[in-house]
Design a protein around this motif. Structure first.
Motif, PDB file in Angstrom:
ATOM      1  N   LEU A 298       0.927  -1.209   0.015  1.00  0.00           N
ATOM      2  CA  LEU A 298      -0.014   0.020   0.050  1.00  0.00           C
ATOM      3  C   LEU A 298       0.822   1.466   0.061  1.00  0.00           C
ATOM      4  O   LEU A 298       1.968   1.250   0.651  1.00  0.00           O
ATOM      5  N   GLY A 299       0.516   2.162  -0.679  1.00  0.00           N
ATOM      6  CA  GLY A 299       1.339   3.479  -0.785  1.00  0.00           C
ATOM      7  C   GLY A 299       2.436   3.486  -1.917  1.00  0.00           C
ATOM      8  O   GLY A 299       3.026   4.373  -2.049  1.00  0.00           O
ATOM      9  N   ASN A 300       2.674   2.384  -2.649  1.00  0.00           N
ATOM     10  CA  ASN A 300       3.720   2.242  -3.370  1.00  0.00           C
ATOM     11  C   ASN A 300       3.140   2.494  -4.880  1.00  0.00           C
ATOM     12  O   ASN A 300       1.989   1.990  -5.108  1.00  0.00           O
ATOM     13  N   THR A 301       3.631   3.294  -5.986  1.00  0.00           N
ATOM     14  CA  THR A 301       3.117   3.646  -6.984  1.00  0.00           C
ATOM     15  C   THR A 301       3.236   2.280  -8.177  1.00  0.00           C
ATOM     16  O   THR A 301       4.413   1.593  -8.362  1.00  0.00           O
ATOM     17  N   GLY A 302       2.128   1.954  -8.785  1.00  0.00           N
ATOM     18  CA  GLY A 302       2.205   0.898  -9.749  1.00  0.00           C
ATOM     19  C   GLY A 302       1.120   1.122 -10.508  1.00  0.00           C
ATOM     20  O   GLY A 302       0.389   2.230 -10.490  1.00  0.00           O
ATOM     21  N   ARG A 318      -7.901  -9.136 -11.787  1.00  0.00           N
ATOM     22  CA  ARG A 318      -6.647  -8.696 -11.862  1.00  0.00           C
ATOM     23  C   ARG A 318      -6.433  -8.063 -13.284  1.00  0.00           C
ATOM     24  O   ARG A 318      -5.486  -8.403 -13.960  1.00  0.00           O
ATOM     25  N   TYR A 319      -7.269  -7.222 -13.690  1.00  0.00           N
ATOM     26  CA  TYR A 319      -7.191  -6.284 -15.152  1.00  0.00           C
ATOM     27  C   TYR A 319      -6.080  -5.303 -14.662  1.00  0.00           C
ATOM     28  O   TYR A 319      -6.366  -4.403 -14.076  1.00  0.00           O
ATOM     29  N   GLN A 320      -4.963  -5.507 -15.311  1.00  0.00           N
ATOM     30  CA  GLN A 320      -3.975  -4.472 -15.341  1.00  0.00           C
ATOM     31  C   GLN A 320      -4.252  -3.272 -16.390  1.00  0.00           C
ATOM     32  O   GLN A 320      -4.052  -3.503 -17.378  1.00  0.00           O
ATOM     33  N   THR A 321      -4.392  -2.252 -15.721  1.00  0.00           N
ATOM     34  CA  THR A 321      -4.570  -0.876 -16.803  1.00  0.00           C
ATOM     35  C   THR A 321      -3.113  -0.199 -16.997  1.00  0.00           C
ATOM     36  O   THR A 321      -2.142  -0.590 -16.395  1.00  0.00           O
ATOM     37  N   THR A 322      -3.385   0.672 -17.478  1.00  0.00           N
ATOM     38  CA  THR A 322      -2.031   1.521 -17.995  1.00  0.00           C
ATOM     39  C   THR A 322      -1.970   2.829 -16.735  1.00  0.00           C
ATOM     40  O   THR A 322      -0.808   3.528 -17.025  1.00  0.00           O
ATOM     41  N   ILE A 323      -2.857   2.917 -16.086  1.00  0.00           N
ATOM     42  CA  ILE A 323      -2.994   4.105 -15.067  1.00  0.00           C
ATOM     43  C   ILE A 323      -1.914   3.857 -13.994  1.00  0.00           C
ATOM     44  O   ILE A 323      -1.979   3.053 -13.200  1.00  0.00           O
ATOM     45  N   ASP A 324      -1.006   4.913 -13.767  1.00  0.00           N
ATOM     46  CA  ASP A 324      -0.099   4.934 -12.569  1.00  0.00           C
ATOM     47  C   ASP A 324      -0.672   5.455 -11.347  1.00  0.00           C
ATOM     48  O   ASP A 324      -1.253   6.585 -11.325  1.00  0.00           O
ATOM     49  N   CYS A 325      -0.861   4.617 -10.352  1.00  0.00           N
ATOM     50  CA  CYS A 325      -1.352   5.266  -9.188  1.00  0.00           C
ATOM     51  C   CYS A 325      -0.719   4.717  -7.816  1.00  0.00           C
ATOM     52  O   CYS A 325      -0.015   3.558  -7.918  1.00  0.00           O
ATOM     53  N   LYS A 326      -1.089   5.004  -6.692  1.00  0.00           N
ATOM     54  CA  LYS A 326      -0.977   4.215  -5.433  1.00  0.00           C
ATOM     55  C   LYS A 326      -2.501   4.108  -4.771  1.00  0.00           C
ATOM     56  O   LYS A 326      -3.396   4.731  -5.245  1.00  0.00           O
ATOM     57  N   ILE A 327      -2.593   3.209  -3.845  1.00  0.00           N
ATOM     58  CA  ILE A 327      -3.770   2.847  -3.286  1.00  0.00           C
ATOM     59  C   ILE A 327      -3.688   3.213  -1.878  1.00  0.00           C
ATOM     60  O   ILE A 327      -2.667   2.967  -1.085  1.00  0.00           O
ATOM     61  N   GLU A 328      -4.762   4.035  -1.165  1.00  0.00           N
ATOM     62  CA  GLU A 328      -4.741   4.103   0.075  1.00  0.00           C
ATOM     63  C   GLU A 328      -6.096   3.745   0.830  1.00  0.00           C
ATOM     64  O   GLU A 328      -6.875   3.695   0.120  1.00  0.00           O
ATOM     65  N   THR A 329      -5.853   3.294   2.182  1.00  0.00           N
ATOM     66  CA  THR A 329      -6.845   2.665   2.731  1.00  0.00           C
ATOM     67  C   THR A 329      -7.256   3.443   4.156  1.00  0.00           C
ATOM     68  O   THR A 329      -8.192   2.939   4.810  1.00  0.00           O
ATOM     69  N   GLU A 330      -6.605   4.429   4.350  1.00  0.00           N
ATOM     70  CA  GLU A 330      -6.787   5.189   5.436  1.00  0.00           C
ATOM     71  C   GLU A 330      -8.272   5.760   5.391  1.00  0.00           C
ATOM     72  O   GLU A 330      -8.748   6.074   4.065  1.00  0.00           O
ATOM     73  N   THR A 331      -9.008   5.962   6.431  1.00  0.00           N
ATOM     74  CA  THR A 331     -10.392   6.283   6.199  1.00  0.00           C
ATOM     75  C   THR A 331     -10.248   7.896   5.692  1.00  0.00           C
ATOM     76  O   THR A 331      -9.547   8.627   6.031  1.00  0.00           O
ATOM     77  N   CYS A 332     -11.158   8.113   4.926  1.00  0.00           N
ATOM     78  CA  CYS A 332     -11.240   9.421   4.104  1.00  0.00           C
ATOM     79  C   CYS A 332     -12.090  10.620   5.202  1.00  0.00           C
ATOM     80  O   CYS A 332     -12.751  10.059   5.858  1.00  0.00           O
ATOM     81  N   PRO A 333     -11.446  11.822   5.140  1.00  0.00           N
ATOM     82  CA  PRO A 333     -12.189  12.847   6.077  1.00  0.00           C
ATOM     83  C   PRO A 333     -13.960  12.712   5.890  1.00  0.00           C
ATOM     84  O   PRO A 333     -14.511  13.189   6.563  1.00  0.00           O
ATOM     85  N   CYS A 334     -14.059  12.258   4.704  1.00  0.00           N
ATOM     86  CA  CYS A 334     -15.521  12.186   4.403  1.00  0.00           C
ATOM     87  C   CYS A 334     -16.160  10.930   5.200  1.00  0.00           C
ATOM     88  O   CYS A 334     -17.428  11.231   5.333  1.00  0.00           O
ATOM     89  N   GLY A 335     -15.412  10.375   5.741  1.00  0.00           N
ATOM     90  CA  GLY A 335     -16.238   9.229   6.563  1.00  0.00           C
ATOM     91  C   GLY A 335     -16.069   7.865   5.902  1.00  0.00           C
ATOM     92  O   GLY A 335     -16.239   6.853   6.646  1.00  0.00           O
ATOM     93  N   ARG A 336     -15.661   7.740   4.742  1.00  0.00           N
ATOM     94  CA  ARG A 336     -15.768   6.664   3.960  1.00  0.00           C
ATOM     95  C   ARG A 336     -14.598   5.600   4.240  1.00  0.00           C
ATOM     96  O   ARG A 336     -13.428   6.354   4.236  1.00  0.00           O
ATOM     97  N   THR A 337     -14.705   4.398   4.283  1.00  0.00           N
ATOM     98  CA  THR A 337     -13.606   3.460   4.706  1.00  0.00           C
ATOM     99  C   THR A 337     -13.193   2.815   3.547  1.00  0.00           C
ATOM    100  O   THR A 337     -12.051   2.050   3.714  1.00  0.00           O
TER     101      THR A 337
END
Ligand SMILES: [Zn+2]
Length: 346
Positions: A298-302, A318-337
């Motif tokens: 989590l937090g690494n770009t791929g 496991r469909y691999q797209t060409t979009i570079d991103c990282k994934i975060e799972t901390e609760t968002c300030p909006c309250g969504r988990t």
């Protein structure tokens, strides 16, 4: 206490992560069993990798399954002469809807096929997202897209013969459609002048088309009353710079939407702009190594990699797209988990 008015399914959207991860794992296991039994494409893929669905006991085991790419599906379509490359699962005795891919297609065309249940899940995804960004009952939404884009069917009551309810039905919203291409800019402008939609969902170029047309007709764009502009550029994401410019010019809030049609995948950021929310009861997202396809911590770009946990007709794992991103799972300030996709240019 969070304000519940911006939640369509608050129990699900704010489910504690432990519970959510358990639910997601159960859905994943069920989906892997399903594709192994019903999709020729995945049956072969699992066999080649010498794995069985039951080998995936936890989310960490997921990358035992090799990623699936667009090119791989296209190659399979070519080889098998089957328009779905062996992916289609016909497990219900009901009609299926196949959506034409964009034309001209990039390489072998990939048709998205859905059944009734798939459509209902897509409607749930989009309803949660539109409520999240502040769309209210009775609002008017202008959607600029080519006519047979699947999202039209999920939004608009006009097309709801195979979804029990569309987003428009649920929210009692008026959905206005125009094409996204240049020649339709005058129509989009006229529609906007006439109906004053509060929310606009459009590719960046379509919005520019409306702006140019308004300039030609000497109409100030702020008079059109757009309050929320959802940038929806298929397969890719709007540039941070373009969003900033649009906010200023239109005096509107901008939101980013990601629509990966091959996978019935929709993600959108909330007004906190902390990344694009993914509904994890319906999807599993990873950032993966572009070479090995392994899950990155989590937090690494791929590369954004998506597993669809609900689709029945042409599910993708496991469909691999060409979009570079990282994934975060901390609760968002909006309250969504639920997890958020943080694209590199956001
Ligand atoms: Zn949020």
């Amino acid at each position: 206490m969070k304000n519940n008015t911006n939640f369509y399914n608050p129990l699900m959207e704010m489910m504690p992560r432990k519970e959510l991860e358990k639910l997601q794992l159960n859905n994943l296991k069920r989906q892997l069993q399903y594709v192994y039994q019903n999709s020729e494409f995945y049956h072969q893929k699992f066999n080649q990798a010498k794995i069985k669905p039951q080998d995936i006991k936890a989310q960490n085991d997921l990358d035992k399954i090799p990623v699936t790419t667009r090119e791989e599906i296209q190659q399979k379509i070519k080889e098998t002469k089957d328009p779905h490359g062996g992916r289609l699962c016909q497990t219900r005795n009901e009609p299926l809807i196949a959506f034409s891919p964009e034309f001209p297609p990039e390489g072998e065309p990939i048709y998205l096929v859905i059944n009734y249940k798939d459509a209902q899940f897509a409607v749930e995804t989009l309803t949660r997202q539109l409520v999240m960004i502040g769309v209210n009952k009775n609002d008017r939404i202008l959607h600029m897209s080519w006519s047979w884009n699947p999202i039209n069917s999920f939004l608009s009551p006009v097309y709801n013969n195979y979804t029990n309810q569309s987003v428009g039905d649920i929210l009692n919203c008026t959905i206005l459609h125009t094409e996204e291409v240049g020649p339709d800019a005058p129509r989009a402008l006229f529609t906007s002048k006439f109906f004053k939609p509060s929310t606009v969902i459009a590719p960046h170029l379509a919005l520019l088309g409306v702006k140019m047309e308004a300039e030609k007709q000497k109409i100030p764009i702020t008079s059109l009353g757009y309050k929320i502009i959802v940038f929806r550029d298929r397969k890719t994401l709007p540039k941070a710079e373009d969003k900033k410019t649009a906010q200023k010019e239109w005096e509107a809030r901008t939101q980013s939407m990601l629509d990966i049609q091959d996978n019935l995948f929709y993600a959108m950021d909330c007004p906190q702009h902390k990344g694009l929310h993914v509904w994890e009861d319906m999807y599993l997202v990873e950032a993966t190594d572009p070479q090995t396809g392994k899950t990155l911590p989590l937090g690494n770009t791929g590369k954004l990699t998506i597993t669809n946990l609900f689709a029945e007709a042409v599910p993708l794992i496991r469909y691999q797209t060409t979009i570079d991103c990282k994934i975060e799972t901390e609760t968002c300030p909006c309250g969504r988990t639920h997890a958020r996709i943080i694209p590199t240019d956001y």
